[in-house]
Every structure is written in structure tokens, then in C-alpha cells.
Design a protein around this motif. Structure first.
Motif, mmCIF file in Angstrom:
data_model
loop_
_atom_site.group_PDB
_atom_site.id
_atom_site.type_symbol
_atom_site.label_atom_id
_atom_site.label_comp_id
_atom_site.label_asym_id
_atom_site.label_seq_id
_atom_site.Cartn_x
_atom_site.Cartn_y
_atom_site.Cartn_z
ATOM 1 N N TYR A 1 -7.755 -24.837 1.602
ATOM 2 C CA TYR A 1 -6.676 -24.114 0.930
ATOM 3 C C TYR A 1 -5.699 -23.648 2.019
ATOM 4 C CZ TYR A 1 -9.956 -24.063 -2.960
ATOM 5 O OH TYR A 1 -10.837 -24.429 -3.948
ATOM 6 N N LEU A 2 -4.747 -24.509 2.336
ATOM 7 C CA LEU A 2 -3.746 -24.173 3.344
ATOM 8 C C LEU A 2 -2.511 -23.611 2.659
ATOM 9 C CD1 LEU A 2 -3.912 -27.240 5.786
ATOM 10 C CD2 LEU A 2 -5.528 -25.357 5.450
ATOM 11 N N GLY A 3 -1.874 -22.655 3.312
ATOM 12 C CA GLY A 3 -0.679 -22.046 2.743
ATOM 13 C C GLY A 3 -0.894 -20.562 2.510
ATOM 14 N N SER A 4 -0.746 -20.137 1.258
ATOM 15 C CA SER A 4 -0.893 -18.715 0.889
ATOM 16 C C SER A 4 -0.148 -17.822 1.869
ATOM 17 C CB SER A 4 -2.379 -18.319 0.841
ATOM 18 O OG SER A 4 -3.040 -18.970 -0.212
ATOM 19 N N SER A 5 1.125 -18.122 2.074
ATOM 20 C CA SER A 5 1.934 -17.324 2.997
ATOM 21 C C SER A 5 2.056 -15.896 2.505
ATOM 22 C CB SER A 5 3.329 -17.948 3.133
ATOM 23 O OG SER A 5 4.127 -17.193 4.001
ATOM 24 N N HIS A 6 1.956 -14.962 3.451
ATOM 25 C CA HIS A 6 2.067 -13.537 3.153
ATOM 26 C C HIS A 6 3.207 -12.936 3.969
ATOM 27 C CE1 HIS A 6 -1.748 -14.073 1.153
ATOM 28 N NE2 HIS A 6 -1.832 -12.785 0.843
ATOM 29 N N LEU A 7 3.911 -11.993 3.354
ATOM 30 C CA LEU A 7 4.998 -11.277 4.018
ATOM 31 C C LEU A 7 4.465 -9.958 4.544
ATOM 32 C CD1 LEU A 7 8.096 -11.138 4.622
ATOM 33 C CD2 LEU A 7 8.305 -9.923 2.431
ATOM 34 N N MET A 8 4.745 -9.686 5.821
ATOM 35 C CA MET A 8 4.192 -8.482 6.447
ATOM 36 C C MET A 8 5.125 -7.984 7.543
ATOM 37 S SD MET A 8 1.142 -10.442 8.515
ATOM 38 C CE MET A 8 0.753 -11.428 7.054
ATOM 39 N N THR A 9 4.882 -6.756 7.946
ATOM 40 C CA THR A 9 5.668 -6.190 9.036
ATOM 41 C C THR A 9 5.297 -6.859 10.354
ATOM 42 O OG1 THR A 9 4.001 -4.460 9.342
ATOM 43 C CG2 THR A 9 5.885 -3.947 7.920
ATOM 44 N N ALA A 10 6.271 -6.978 11.247
ATOM 45 C CA ALA A 10 6.025 -7.559 12.566
ATOM 46 C C ALA A 10 5.509 -6.481 13.506
ATOM 47 C CB ALA A 10 7.301 -8.188 13.102
ATOM 48 N N THR A 11 4.361 -5.928 13.152
ATOM 49 C CA THR A 11 3.749 -4.832 13.906
ATOM 50 C C THR A 11 2.260 -5.115 14.076
ATOM 51 O OG1 THR A 11 3.312 -3.603 11.863
ATOM 52 C CG2 THR A 11 5.379 -3.129 13.038
ATOM 53 N N SER B 1 0.847 -1.188 0.000
ATOM 54 C CA SER B 1 0.000 0.000 0.000
ATOM 55 C C SER B 1 0.889 1.246 0.000
ATOM 56 C CB SER B 1 -0.899 0.006 1.238
ATOM 57 O OG SER B 1 -1.690 1.168 1.280
ATOM 58 N N GLY B 2 0.919 1.947 -1.132
ATOM 59 C CA GLY B 2 1.680 3.191 -1.232
ATOM 60 C C GLY B 2 3.015 3.045 -1.928
ATOM 61 N N GLY B 3 3.627 1.876 -1.882
ATOM 62 C CA GLY B 3 4.862 1.634 -2.622
ATOM 63 C C GLY B 3 6.124 2.190 -2.001
ATOM 64 N N ALA B 4 6.086 2.667 -0.762
ATOM 65 C CA ALA B 4 7.298 3.190 -0.118
ATOM 66 C C ALA B 4 8.268 2.047 0.150
ATOM 67 C CB ALA B 4 6.935 3.901 1.182
ATOM 68 N N PRO B 5 9.572 2.324 0.107
ATOM 69 C CA PRO B 5 10.556 1.269 0.348
ATOM 70 C C PRO B 5 10.536 0.792 1.806
ATOM 71 C CG PRO B 5 11.634 3.396 0.167
ATOM 72 C CD PRO B 5 10.205 3.618 -0.211
ATOM 73 N N VAL B 6 10.877 -0.472 1.989
ATOM 74 C CA VAL B 6 10.951 -1.080 3.322
ATOM 75 C C VAL B 6 12.424 -1.214 3.688
ATOM 76 C CG1 VAL B 6 10.357 -3.053 4.757
ATOM 77 C CG2 VAL B 6 8.810 -2.341 2.909
ATOM 78 N N ALA B 7 12.824 -0.630 4.786
ATOM 79 C CA ALA B 7 14.226 -0.655 5.210
ATOM 80 C C ALA B 7 14.657 -2.062 5.564
ATOM 81 C CB ALA B 7 14.422 0.279 6.399
ATOM 82 N N ASP B 8 15.928 -2.383 5.332
ATOM 83 C CA ASP B 8 16.460 -3.706 5.627
ATOM 84 C C ASP B 8 16.401 -4.031 7.120
ATOM 85 O OD1 ASP B 8 16.948 -4.160 3.000
ATOM 86 O OD2 ASP B 8 19.146 -3.976 3.115
ATOM 87 N N SER B 9 16.343 -3.041 7.977
ATOM 88 C CA SER B 9 16.295 -3.277 9.426
ATOM 89 C C SER B 9 14.892 -3.578 9.923
ATOM 90 C CB SER B 9 16.836 -2.056 10.170
ATOM 91 O OG SER B 9 16.066 -0.901 9.859
ATOM 92 N N THR B 10 13.885 -3.424 9.062
ATOM 93 C CA THR B 10 12.498 -3.661 9.459
ATOM 94 C C THR B 10 12.283 -5.133 9.799
ATOM 95 O OG1 THR B 10 11.739 -1.872 8.016
ATOM 96 C CG2 THR B 10 10.092 -3.475 8.731
ATOM 97 N N GLN B 11 11.641 -5.390 10.925
ATOM 98 C CA GLN B 11 11.310 -6.759 11.307
ATOM 99 C C GLN B 11 10.062 -7.214 10.549
ATOM 100 O OE1 GLN B 11 12.776 -8.979 13.468
ATOM 101 N NE2 GLN B 11 14.512 -7.608 13.903
ATOM 102 N N VAL B 12 10.135 -8.412 9.957
ATOM 103 C CA VAL B 12 9.025 -8.929 9.164
ATOM 104 C C VAL B 12 8.685 -10.348 9.626
ATOM 105 C CG1 VAL B 12 9.620 -7.514 7.175
ATOM 106 C CG2 VAL B 12 10.528 -9.841 7.359
ATOM 107 N N VAL B 13 7.465 -10.767 9.298
ATOM 108 C CA VAL B 13 7.019 -12.128 9.580
ATOM 109 C C VAL B 13 6.300 -12.678 8.361
ATOM 110 C CG1 VAL B 13 6.809 -11.859 12.084
ATOM 111 C CG2 VAL B 13 4.885 -11.256 10.611
ATOM 112 N N GLN B 14 6.179 -13.997 8.345
ATOM 113 C CA GLN B 14 5.427 -14.697 7.306
ATOM 114 C C GLN B 14 4.246 -15.398 7.969
ATOM 115 O OE1 GLN B 14 9.496 -16.134 6.780
ATOM 116 N NE2 GLN B 14 8.815 -16.781 4.734
#
Length: 832
Positions: free
Chosen positions: A465-475, A407-420
Motif C-alpha cells: 500500500y504505497l501512497g497515503s500522503s499526509h499533510l503535516m508541519t515541517a517540524t 489535534s485540537g482544531g486550532a487554525p494553521v497560519a498561512d506562513s506555516t511551513q508544511v510537508v507531504q
């Protein structure tokens, strides 16, 4: 035997009795027929001790009219309406915190609880807990994948009380559950009309109204109706309603000469968000748990409006849309009847019900532990470069990756914590019919024989339908992330970074038929013994789709949908038949009028279920009794019961031996782990109340146990997963009489849950936790009640589940499921 035959038996008996009653009424003397009803006397107030002395239980008893709780020779907990309200249960499963020997993980929300029974080895759901309404199981199988019995029941003000039977004679009656049986008894209409309306508000923008009315319709006929409407964002606010739904229940009772017939129906349409793990920090091999930076583990959830409506790429040209707001909901109807009648020394009873409902699961399931965006990029580059087909399509290896917010297309910093996290969709349509017929007669003085038959027919239709992993911020209320490599590979699109990894569809049929005989002998005024034996036969069958993998867009560069699992149009037909015998023998010895000791031994079993057919894959595997055994359990217990003005006590020691139960665990990458184990356990349960001074009651309930696995070299000697050695609840209550028949009640509960292991290998440690709940109830006469209650007021960070999608211990960032944080509710009730 068909369901129609059992239904016919119930209806025929009821109709014949109604006809005889009508004939009796027609021939009654004129002055009797015309006599007006006497005014109903207002019920006299009784103190807690008097009520407890007169408590009658019906669950697990041969006689449909039940037996006094103090005279029962088994372990059973009774919870009345006021105790239910004071406990502020967050869900149906959470009611079980009032019963010792049971540990309910109710942190998923209204549905999808994991419930553990004393010494019984189970890893998820509730395979050893049956949920009944008016004595009949709502669905004959207590647990299937993405279904556990408590999810099929919603609490409201139409519930009079609940009885929780643990072990005992339950192996003989009804569905033969060897573990625990929750039996919810509905309110019925009585001679004295009564009604109530209750408004409730609280944390999470809770808005709820409960209604009930019951009374006399005409001579011999009584009815009741009630239900609720509720909406809330929940303690963990995802930005959309967590719970949104309603329910209506009705009963119709016909009083007979020496009998009664009650019809009941319930319709529920409820949507409930399902909560899984959130990011946390683990240290000291899991002994120390703390908040993940920027994430409140007590109130936060990864779910957000950005991902609420998500799509599933099910096959080429087939895209489906689902709504996380639907969660693990219930859309169902239940219709049933209870019939009880005496005929010339014979006691005949019949209970049946019909359940028809959708039990879908549209929910997020966390996957791998949190990591930095930079680490994720490195893994994505290595994975793409290591895949020959992707590398060939790209023409060159990737050397860098770009991450932007969807949403918005802003870059995500490499230090950002993410989860799947996977966004899973499971559609589950379920139907069942159950019927239990009992005939009893005293064939010798003080010796009663009961003969019974139980029948159940049930179906399930699954689309997964199991799976469909999504990448998101850990927030909290996470944002989705897109990732592209510099060689044209698309790693995640609109956050989606993994395909559907398991997509079976299947339809199943099952039936169970059981016959049993029970004998109860009152030896003298002090001694009563009983014994019973049951023979049961189960037949299940199913057709399960065969699966293939493919690329839904025929583009190897979009790696997020490569290797998508999908049916190929062919099906495998599977079936199995099993038979087993259960028995029970027990006795009660009265020490005094209001105290007794009891002893009981029983042997029970469970059968394999539909999931075994799906997991086995082939008929040869289904038939393999070593891989898919019929589990058996033996239980032994001795107990003491007493009620007096100063104290009440229900204490029992137990020992369980379990043979052969299959376990399944679905990992984040789609790998399915299967194992077979047994277990043994010993412990003591206690329910004690002390009344040292007038109006003050101090209650302590809980259990201590040690249960370990056996028969499997990988787990032998390890503690049974998820079950604490020690758990207890200390609940003081103080009543303050006020002027004009008003009263103020102060109450609270301190709960202590001991440490547990999340897995069979005892590698994922779950620390102990302690919570504090408080409440105040103001009663203004007999008409008005004002209640204010708070749960987990100390904001305890307790874990009920580790990362069930991974194996082994983890330190640092993890995903786990904690308790709900502090919640407050206020309600106003008016009786009329």
C-alpha cells in the motif's frame, strides 16, 4: 533438483561420518577411552602483527578450511570482534565502512540501507552485496523492493568476525555474487569455556544487554548460545521506541576425525524505525546545505506519536491499521549446518540453511519539497477546481480554504511551513533454502580440483500500500493538518491528503541451480594460480494482481481517497528462465614469506528478480531482453599485500565493465521511471597500517575511483550515482599498558566522504562531508572491559541521499536524508 535432495546429501554424509567416529571410539583402547581430558591451556596473548600474519580467510576460497589472507589472490577485508566494537557500527550495513570500495548509506536505521560497490551502477538497496552467515547466503537474492540483505542480519556478541570479499572468485562459489560478499562467522564452543555479558547505554535512552556462552559439552561435542535484548528511542527521537527487539543464536559442533559438523540456529524479533528525508535548505545548486528553520537535521524526524498508528483505506469497506513503530523490522528464524570431512584423499563439504521470516516495511516516505500553508491552499484550490467530477459534485468553484490542526482544531497560519509525506505499508513474507556441496581432491602433485553444486529455492509474498500522503508541519515530531475548501471539498482528513497510488499483491517463486569446477595449482613455493568456471540456471515465476482505481467512500468531495489503487481480483501469471556462465582466473606471487602480489580477472552476472516480473506487467515485456537484460560484469584487478612489524599494506587497482542493468525510481505521485544502462570504472583501494612506535598504530583505508555510465544516451558519461570519487578513514590507535595486566586503549577515526550525485542525470548534488569518531577502552585484567565511544562528534551535516521521490535539482527548501548527529555509547563487559 529439490531442496530435500540437497538436504539429504548433507545429512547422509554427516550421519555416516558420525557413525564411523562412534565405531572408532568403541574400538579404542580402554586406557585411551578412559583418559581424562587434559586441562585447557590459557590462550597466549599475541600482538597485532602476529595475529594478522596468521589470519585465515574462508570466503571465496575453494578449500573449506580457507587460505592465509596474505596468500589469497583477491581483495578481502577481515574484521575481528574488537574491530567491530571499536567501529561502533549503527547497523549491519554500517560495518561496510571498514571495507574500501564500498559505500554504505546506513542513515535509514537498522534496516533498509543503500549500498554501493566500486563501479557497480545501482540506485538503491544493495543488489551487488550478498550477506552470508557461516558461508551461506541468508536469502539467495541480495535485493528485492523493500528488502536488502543486510536487513536480514543483526549484530551481537555471537559474531566472531566478518569477511568482506570484493569481486575475485566470488563469481564462482555460493550464490555467485560479482560485487561484494559479507560473510559473518559465528562463535563456536571450544575446549576452553568462555562467557560474557555486556551492558550498553547511550544516546536515545539506549538500553541493551548482550550475552554469550560457549564451551565443551562432552567428548567431541561443543556448543554455544548467545543473543541480545535492546530498546532505544534512537538519535532521532520520534516519541516512541525506534528499535525494540531481541535475538538468540545457538551452535552445536561435533569434532570428527579429519572433519567437523556444526549446526546453528538463530531467532530474531526486532522492530526498527525507518528514517527517510527531513526538511533542509539547499543553496548554490546543492553545494551548500543548511538546517531548515526550527528543524535540527541531525536529531529531528517528522515522525510523531500523532501519526504513529495510521490507517490505510485499501478498498470500499476495507480499512487497515499500521504502526510506524514496526518500521523495517525482522521477524525470522534461520537454521543451517556446515559439514567438512576428509575421506581417503577426498575433501567433502556441504553447507545449507533455511530462512523463514517477515520483512515488513511500515514507514514514512517524504514526498514534495516543503512549502508554506498558503501555497499549499492555492494548489489545493486549483487542483479541485480543475477536476470536472469534483467541481460538478461541489456545485461551484472553491474560492478559499481553511486549515486546522487535526489535534485540537486550532487554525494553521498561512506562513506555516508544511510537508507531504506518505505513510507506506509493505507486508513481505520470505522463505528460502540454499545448499552448496563441494568435493575436492589433489589429482596431481600440488594441483587440486574442486567440483561443486549450488541450489537455492526461494519465495516471497507481497502486499503493498504505497501512497497515503499526509499533510503535516515541517517540524520535528510533526503535527497533522486538515484542509477543507469553502465549496465542501475535503482535501485532507486527519492529515491524509492522498490515496494509495500503488497496491499490488503478489506471490513469487524462484530457484537457482549452478555447477562449477575450480582448479588450484601450486606451481612452486612462490607461484600459485587458480581458475574456475560456473554455469547457472535461474527460473522465476509469479502471480501479480491487476489493479484498478476507485473511490473508497463513493464521495467525490473527499478528494484524499479518490483514485485509490486496488486489486480487481484478477491476476497475471508471469515467468522467465535464464542461464549464464561465469569464470575467474587469478594468481599469487610471493615476493617474500609475508608479502605478495596478485592479479585476477573475472566475468560474472546477475539475473532479473521478482520485481522485474511485477514492473513488466505482461509476459511479452518480461521476455524482452532489451528491456530486461541479464546484466554482466567484467572485473580486472592487481594487488600487493604485505605485513611486517613497521607496516601492513593491502593495495589493489581495479577496472570494471558493466553491461545492461535496469533501474527503477518511484516518484511521489506514483509515477515509475525505468531505464537501462551500463557502466565502466577504474580505481584503487587501500588498507594501510603503520606502527612507528610501540603501541601506536596509524591506519588508513579507502578508495579512489571514477565510474561513469555508458550505453544510454540520457546518462552516458555521467558519474555513477551515489558513489564518491574519494573516500577514506584515518584511524589512530594508542595502547597504554597499566599495572596489574590492565590496559587503556585510545582510538578514533576521521572519515572523509567525497561529493556524489544522487541521481543518474547528475542533477542532485550531494556535498562532501567529514566526521570524527572517538573512543576509549579500559581493560581490567582479562575479565572486565569498560568502553566509551562517540560517533559524529563534530555533528557533520552530511547527506547520504537527496529527494529520491523527485527528479532534477532543487534550491531552497528540500527533503534529504542526512547523517545521524552526535551519539555517545558506554558499555561494561564481564567475561567469565
Amino acid at each position: 533438483m529439490s531442496p530435500n535432495k540437497f538436504l539429504l546429501s548433507s545429512v547422509t554424509l554427516a550421519v555416516l561420518t558420525l557413525i564411523s567416529q562412534a565405531q572408532a571410539a568403541d574400538t579404542a583402547a580402554p586406557d585411551q577411552a578412559a583418559a581424562p581430558d587434559a586441562p585447557a591451556a590459557a590462550p597466549a596473548k599475541k600482538d597485532a602483527v602476529a595475529n594478522e600474519l596468521q589470519t585465515v580467510v574462508v570466503t571465496g576460497t575453494a578449500a573449506s578450511r580457507g587460505v592465509r589472507k596474505l596468500d589469497s589472490s583477491f581483495s578481502i577485508t577481515t574484521v575481528n570482534e574488537e574491530q567491530l566494537k571499536a567501529a561502533s557500527p549503527s547497523s549491519t550495513a554500517d560495518v561496510l565502512k571498514l571495507s574500501p570500495g564500498v559505500y554504505a548509506e546506513a542513515t535509514g536505521g537498522q534496516s533498509g540501507a543503500n549500498i554501493e560497490v566500486r563501479g557497480f551502477p545501482s540506485g538503491s538497496d544493495s543488489p551487488f552485496v550478498s550477506v552470508q552467515m557461516n558461508g551461506n547466503p541468508l536469502y539467495p537474492v541480495p535485493t528485492l523492493s523493500f528488502f536488502e540483505g543486510s536487513s536480514a542480519f543483526r549484530l551481537d556478541d555471537t559474531v566472531e568476525r566478518v569477511e568482506v570479499l570484493r569481486g575475485g572468485p566470488s563469481t564462482i562459489f555460493s550464490d555467485g555474487q560479482p560485487g561484494a560478499t559479507m560473510n559473518f562467522l559465528l562463535k563456536k564452543g571450544t575446549e576452553t569455556p568462555e562467557g560474557s555479558v555486556r551492558f550498553t547505554t547511550g544516546t536515545g535512552e539506549l538500553r541493551r544487554v548482550d550475552l554469550f556462552y560457549g564451551g565443551k559439552i562432552s567428548d567431541g561435542w561443543y556448543g554455544s548460545v548467545g543473543g541480545f535484548y535492546r530498546t532505544t528511542h534512537g538519535v532521532r527521537d520520534s516519541g516512541f521506541p525506534a528499535d525494540d527487539g531481541h535475538q538468540i543464536t545457538g551452535t552445536l559442533t561435533r569434532k570428527l576425525d579429519q572433519g567437523e559438523l556444526t549446526l546453528y540456529a538463530r531467532s530474531t524479533n526486532d522492530k526498527n524505525a525507518f528514517y527517510t528525508g527531513v526538511p533542509l535548505i539547499s543553496a548554490n545548486e546543492g553545494r551548500s546545505i543548511s538546517a531548515f528553520p526550527g528543524f535540527d537535521p541531525l536529531k529531528g524526524t517528522l515522525m510523531s506519536n500523532e501519526m504513529r498508528r495510521f490507517t490505510v483505506e485499501a478498498a470500499p469497506g476495507k480499512t487497515l491499521t499500521y504502526d510506524l513503530g514496526d518500521g523495517r523490522g525482522l521477524k525470522a528464524t534461520v537454521f543451517g549446518a556446515e559439514f567438512d570431512q576428509k575421506f581417503a584423499g577426498w575433501n567433502v563439504s556441504n553447507k545449507f540453511n533455511r530462512f523463514d521470516g517477515d520483512m515488513n516495511t511500515i514507514a514514512m516516505f517524504t514526498g514534495n519539497n516543503p512549502l508554506t500553508m498558503g501555497a499549499y491552499k492555492a494548489q489545493a484550490i486549483a487542483s479541485a477546481n480543475g477536476n470536472a467530477a469534483v467541481l460538478a459534485a461541489a456545485g461551484r468553484a472553491a474560492t478559499s480554504a481553511t486549515a486546522t490542526f487535526s489535534s485540537g482544531g486550532a487554525p494553521v497560519a498561512d506562513s506555516t511551513q508544511v510537508v507531504q509525506a506518505g505513510l507506506w505499508a509493505v507486508e513481505k513474507q520470505m522463505k528460502s533454502f540454499t545448499d552448496e556441496l563441494r568435493i575436492s581432491r589433489e589429482w596431481l602433485p600440488n594441483n587440486t580440483v574442486t567440483v561443486g553444486a549450488y541450489f537455492a529455492n526461494y519465495t516471497a509474498a507481497d502486499t503493498w500500500y504505497l501512497g497515503s500522503s499526509h499533510l503535516m508541519t515541517a517540524t520535528p515530531n510533526a503535527s497533522l493538518i486538515n484542509v477543507k475548501l469553502n465549496n465542501g471539498v475535503v482535501v485532507s482528513n486527519n492529515g491524509k491528503e492522498g490515496p494509495v497510488f500503488f497496491a499490488p499483491n503478489a506471490s513469487y517463486d524462484g530457484s537457482n541451480t549452478a555447477v562449477y569446477v575450480s582448479n588450484e595449482w601450486k606451481v612452486n613455493d612462490r607461484i600459485k594460480v587458480d581458475a574456475g568456471i560456473r554455469r547457472e540456471r535461474q527460473s522465476i515465476s509469479g502471480t501479480v494482481s491487476k489493479l484498478v482505481t476507485g473511490d473508497t467512500d463513493n464521495n467525490p468531495l473527499t478528494v484524499y481517497n479518490n483514485d485509490t489503487s486496488m486489486p480487481n481480483g484478477a491476476y497475471t501469471a508471469l515467468s522467465r528462465k535464464d542461464s549464464a556462465t561465469s569464470f575467474t582466473v587469478g594468481g599469487n606471487y610471493k615476493l617474500t614469506k609475508d608479502s605478495s602480489v596478485f592479479a585476477r580477472a573475472n566475468s560474472g552476472h546477475t539475473f532479473i528478480a521478482f520485481d522485474t516480473l511485477r514492473n513488466a506487467g505482461t509476459q511479452a515485456n518480461v521476455d524482452d531482453r532489451n528491456q530486461n537484460p541479464t546484466p554482466t560484469v567484467k572485473q580486472f584487478e592487481v594487488g600487493f599485500k604485505t605485513v611486517g612489524q613497521l607496516y601492513s599494506a593491502y593495495i589493489n587497482a581495479f577496472h570494471t565493465q558493466f553491461e545492461g542493468i535496469a533501474f527503477q525510481q518511484i516518484l511521489s505521485n506514483g509515477t515509475i521511471l525505468n531505464s537501462v544502462s551500463g557502466s565502466k570504472g577504474t580505481g584503487v583501494e587501500f588498507e594501510v597500517s603503520v606502527r612507528p612506535v610501540k603501541n601506536l598504530t596509524l591506519s588508513l583505508t579507502g578508495d579512489y575511483q571514477k565510474s561513469t555510465y555508458k550505453d544510454n544516451p540520457d546518462t552516458a558519461g555521467k558519474l555513477v550515482q551515489r558513489q564518491p570519487k574519494l573516500q577514506f578513514r584515518f584511524s589512530p590507535t594508542y595502547r597504554i599498558p597499566l599495572e596489574n595486566d590492565n590496559e587503556l586503549k585510545l582510538y578514533g577515526t576521521y572519515t572523509s566522504i567525497g561529493s556524489r550525485w544522487a541521481d543518474q542525470a547528475n542533477t542532485q548534488y550531494l556535498p562532501s562531508y567529514h566526521t570524527l569518531d572517538l573512543g576509549v577502552l579500559l581493560q581490567l585484567g582479562e575479565k572486565v572491559e569498560v568502553r566509551l565511544a562517540g560517533t559524529n562528534l563534530n555533528n557533520a551535516l552530511g547527506l547520504t541521499e537527496g529527494n529520491s521521490r523527485l527528479t532534477g535539482a532543487s534550491s531552497g527548501p528540500i527533503n534529504a536524508r542526512p547523517l545521524f548527529g552526535r551519539a555517545i555509547e558506554a558499555s561494561l563487559l564481564y567475561r567469565f
